[in-house]
Design an enzyme around this catalytic site. Structure first.
Site: not given
Ligand code: IMP
Ligand code: MG
Length: 178
Positions: A41, A101, A151, A157, A163
């Site tokens: 998302k 990440d 973050v 989220d 979000r």
């Protein structure tokens, strides 16, 4: 969950950077069939902004993968939970991510998209945690390099919260349920 995360990157800086990258993409994809694929998302906010700075007759699609659970650690387990609607064979595909990440999610996605034989495949990410990388992924368009902090906001989220924040904020330790 009440106190708002402090600002890491404010909205104006984000929009300015996305507009620059949008112009770059507009030049790079002149005369090509571009499909921008948002990874759900998290990428819904950045793709909505980016798309409006790309001055081309591009197509938009979304793919959803599950990687993170309800916590802040990367599982490394990735599966496609909602596939593309469009056929990308022979098309120029730009994968749009909120954050890279460990790189595990994108590594998996890049490989599964390549198997569908697009004319080209590039990666856009709003945020890049370079120091957290476990596998190398080819990021062509990058908004901001950030340190290894968790973050939220701008689509990102924590357990489905935050979000909607209009900036990138830092989720402080005491806000994380353990
Ligand atoms: P990777 O597979 O470790 O590169 O993680 C990619 C996904 O993990 C991103 O698409 C995010 O959904 C999530 N993620 C990684 N870091 C953060 C963060 O700091 N905040 C929120 N989500 C994150
Ligand atoms: Mg994501």
């Amino acid at each position: 969950m009440k106190r708002k995360p402090p600002v890491l990157i404010e909205r104006e800086r984000i929009l300015k950077r996305i507009s620059e990258l949008g112009e770059e993409i507009t030049e790079d994809y002149q005369g090509r069939d571009l499909i921008m694929v948002g990874i759900l998302k998290g990428a819904f906010v950045v793709l909505a902004d980016l798309a409006r700075f790309v001055d081309l007759p591009a197509q938009i699609d979304f793919i959803a993968v599950s990687s993170y659970g309800a916590d802040t650690r990367s599982s490394g387990v990735v599966s496609i939970v909602k596939d593309l609607d469009l056929d990308i064979q022979g098309k120029h595909v730009l994968l749009v991510e909120d954050i890279v990440d460990t790189g595990l999610t994108l590594d998996y996605l890049v490989r599964s998209m390549r198997a569908r034989q697009p004319a080209s495949l590039e990666v856009f990410t709003l945020l890049n945690k370079v120091e957290a990388r476990k596998v190398e992924v080819p990021v062509k368009y990058c908004g901001f390099d950030i340190p290894r902090v968790f973050v939220v906001g701008y689509g990102l989220d924590y357990a489905e919260h935050w979000r909607q924040l209009p900036y990138v904020g830092i989720l402080e330790e005491d806000l994380i349920d353990r």
